[in-house]
Design a protein around this motif. Sequence first.
Motif, short mmCIF file in Angstrom:
data_model
loop_
_atom_site.label_atom_id
_atom_site.label_comp_id
_atom_site.label_asym_id
_atom_site.label_seq_id
_atom_site.Cartn_x
_atom_site.Cartn_y
_atom_site.Cartn_z
N SER A 364 -7.02 10.54 -24.30
CA SER A 364 -6.61 10.43 -25.81
C SER A 364 -6.20 9.65 -26.45
N ASP A 365 -5.70 8.75 -25.71
CA ASP A 365 -4.80 7.39 -26.35
C ASP A 365 -5.94 6.11 -26.66
N LYS A 366 -7.30 6.47 -26.37
CA LYS A 366 -8.09 5.68 -26.64
C LYS A 366 -8.38 4.59 -25.60
N THR A 367 -8.01 4.89 -24.38
CA THR A 367 -8.15 3.76 -23.54
C THR A 367 -8.54 4.47 -22.25
N ALA A 368 -9.38 3.83 -21.03
CA ALA A 368 -9.61 4.31 -19.85
C ALA A 368 -8.73 3.37 -18.98
N ARG A 369 -8.26 3.95 -17.86
CA ARG A 369 -7.32 2.77 -16.88
C ARG A 369 -8.03 2.87 -15.58
N LEU A 370 -7.93 2.11 -14.80
CA LEU A 370 -8.26 1.67 -13.51
C LEU A 370 -7.02 1.66 -12.59
N TRP A 371 -6.96 2.52 -11.50
CA TRP A 371 -5.58 2.60 -10.90
C TRP A 371 -6.24 2.31 -9.31
N ASP A 372 -4.94 1.78 -8.63
CA ASP A 372 -5.12 1.57 -7.26
C ASP A 372 -4.53 2.72 -6.39
N VAL A 373 -5.45 3.41 -5.78
CA VAL A 373 -5.29 4.47 -4.95
C VAL A 373 -3.89 4.69 -4.13
N GLN A 374 -3.77 3.42 -3.56
CA GLN A 374 -2.78 3.34 -2.37
C GLN A 374 -1.29 3.33 -3.06
N SER A 375 -1.09 2.41 -4.04
CA SER A 375 -0.03 2.12 -4.64
C SER A 375 0.15 2.78 -5.77
N GLY A 376 -0.69 3.35 -6.71
CA GLY A 376 -0.55 4.12 -7.59
C GLY A 376 -0.55 2.99 -9.05
N SER A 377 -0.47 1.84 -8.70
CA SER A 377 -0.41 0.84 -9.92
C SER A 377 -1.56 0.80 -10.87
N CYS A 378 -1.38 0.56 -12.00
CA CYS A 378 -2.33 0.29 -13.00
C CYS A 378 -2.92 -0.99 -13.02
N LEU A 379 -4.26 -1.24 -12.63
CA LEU A 379 -5.00 -2.54 -12.28
C LEU A 379 -5.46 -3.02 -13.77
N GLN A 380 -5.77 -2.02 -14.54
CA GLN A 380 -6.67 -2.65 -15.57
C GLN A 380 -6.74 -1.76 -16.73
N VAL A 381 -6.45 -2.17 -18.14
CA VAL A 381 -6.65 -1.08 -19.01
C VAL A 381 -7.96 -1.46 -19.74
N LEU A 382 -8.97 -0.43 -19.90
CA LEU A 382 -10.18 -0.60 -20.60
C LEU A 382 -9.95 -0.13 -22.05
N ASP A 383 -9.91 -1.05 -22.75
CA ASP A 383 -9.55 -0.75 -24.09
C ASP A 383 -10.52 -1.40 -25.10
N GLY A 384 -10.46 -0.77 -26.42
CA GLY A 384 -11.48 -1.38 -27.35
C GLY A 384 -12.21 0.09 -28.13
N HIS A 385 -12.22 1.15 -27.53
CA HIS A 385 -12.65 2.22 -28.41
C HIS A 385 -11.78 2.38 -29.41
N THR A 386 -11.98 3.14 -30.52
CA THR A 386 -11.24 3.43 -31.88
C THR A 386 -10.98 4.93 -31.84
N ASP A 387 -11.12 5.90 -30.75
CA ASP A 387 -10.93 7.29 -30.62
C ASP A 387 -10.71 7.79 -29.17
N GLU A 388 -10.50 8.89 -29.01
CA GLU A 388 -10.29 9.31 -27.71
C GLU A 388 -11.36 9.10 -26.77
N ILE A 389 -11.18 8.95 -25.33
CA ILE A 389 -12.30 8.78 -24.52
C ILE A 389 -12.15 10.09 -23.73
N PHE A 390 -13.38 10.92 -23.80
CA PHE A 390 -13.51 12.09 -22.92
C PHE A 390 -14.44 12.25 -21.78
#
Length: 414
Positions: A364-390
Motif C-alpha cells: 500500500s506504500d505505492k511500491t513493489a520490492r524485489l528481495w534476495d531470498v537467502q539474505s533477506g536484503s532488498c535488491l530493488q524498489v519498483l516505484d512510480g505508481h501513484t497509489d497502492e499496488i495490490f
Amino acid sequence: MKLKRFHLRYYPPGIILEYEKKGCLRSKSIDLFDLTPATNPDELVAVIRQSEPLITESRANQVKQLILRLQQKQGQKNHRFCFIKELKAHVLPLTNVAFDKSGSRFLTGSYDRTCRVWDTASGTELHRLEGHSNVVYAIAFNNPYGDKVATGSFDKTCKLWSAETGVCFHTFCGHTAEIVCLAFNPQSTLVATGSMDCTAKLWDVETGEEVAALIGHTGEVIALCFNTVGSQLVTGSFDHSVSVWDVASGERVHTLIGHRGEITNVQFNWDCSLIVTGSMDTTCKLWEVVSGECVATLAEHKEEVLDVCFDLSGQLIATASADGTARVFSATTHQCLVTLEGHGGEISKICFNPQGSRILTASSDKTARLWDVQSGSCLQVLDGHTDEIFSCAFNYEGDTIITGSKDNTCRIWY
C-alpha cells in the motif's frame, strides 16, 4: 516398460519420463528439488539409476546432459529490472494481473467491468473482454496452454473466453453472490470458482455446465487452489476454516480447523503433500494433506497475514503481512529464515520467482520490492505508481514483472 522420450521441466527442476506400458503411453517425473549448480551430475545420475529402472546404463549419459541443462538454467544470473512501460489500462482501478505461461501476454481485470489481454513486449491491447455487468475481480489464463481466459465478477458470473479471438465461449451462472477467486485445473478441463455466497463450484470448460457445487463453508469462499495433478481442490473461507475437496466426486475430504480469523490465501505445495494457509489471526499454518493435521503454526507476524505462498520446489514459504513485513520460512523445519523489512505500509501480495531465488512484494506504500531470498536484503524498489499496488506477478522465466495498482495503471518491468 519401454522408455520413449524425456522432457525437461525447468521450474521446479525435474525430468519427465514418457514410457510405454502394455501398449499405453504414460509419464512420470523425477523431481530434482535439491539440484543446484554445484551438484555433481555423475553422482546424481547414479542415485537416479538406483531408484528408477527405466534409466538404464545406455541412457545414463542422456540423463547427465539433461541435468547439465537444468544446472545451466539455474546458473543464469538474476538481473536488475528496468521499468519499460506504463499502461493506462483502465478507467477505474485494477483488481488483478496474470501472465500466460510464456509471458508474452498478460491480463488485467478492473472495476470498469472489463478484462483486457495485453501483448507484453509492445504493451499493445490485444483484446477487450466486455460483457460483465460489475467489477471483474478474478482472472486467469488456462496455463500452460494459454488459449483460454476465465473472468470472475461481482455480477455473480464467471465467463470463459478465447484468448486468441476474445470471443466468449460460456457464461457460468449459478452463484448467488460475487465471485472473488477462480482457477483452472492443470488439465484445463475444469474451472473452479469461489464466491461470497459461501460456496465453490466446478464448471466444465467444454460444455459450460456446472459439474459440482462444493457446499459446506459458512462464510465467504475467498481463496482456492487445485493441486498440481488436479485431483484435489483446497478452499479458504471467512468462516476461519479450510476445506479439501475430492475433485472427481465433489466430496469434502478434510476440514482444516485451527485458525481464529478469516482465511486470506491457501496453496498446495508442488508434490501435493502440504497445504499452507494465511489468516487474519496473524498466523500462517502448514497442514498435511493426507491426514488433514496441522503440522506447524508460523506465528511471527504482529498483524494480519494477507498473503502466503510456497516456492515452486515446496521447500520455502513466504508470508506477507499488514505489519509491513514479509517473512520466509522453511517448509521442513518451520523456522523463520529471513525477515523482509523496508515497506512503509501493509504488504498485500507476495510471490517467488520461478527459480526460488527472489521474492516480489506489493504494498500500500505505492511500491513493489524485489528481495534476495537467502539474505533477506532488498535488491530493488519498483516505484512510480501513484497509489497502492495490490497485484504483482513474475512470468515463467522470472525475467519480467507486472505490477497493477489502484491508480488505474499497470507497469511492465524487464
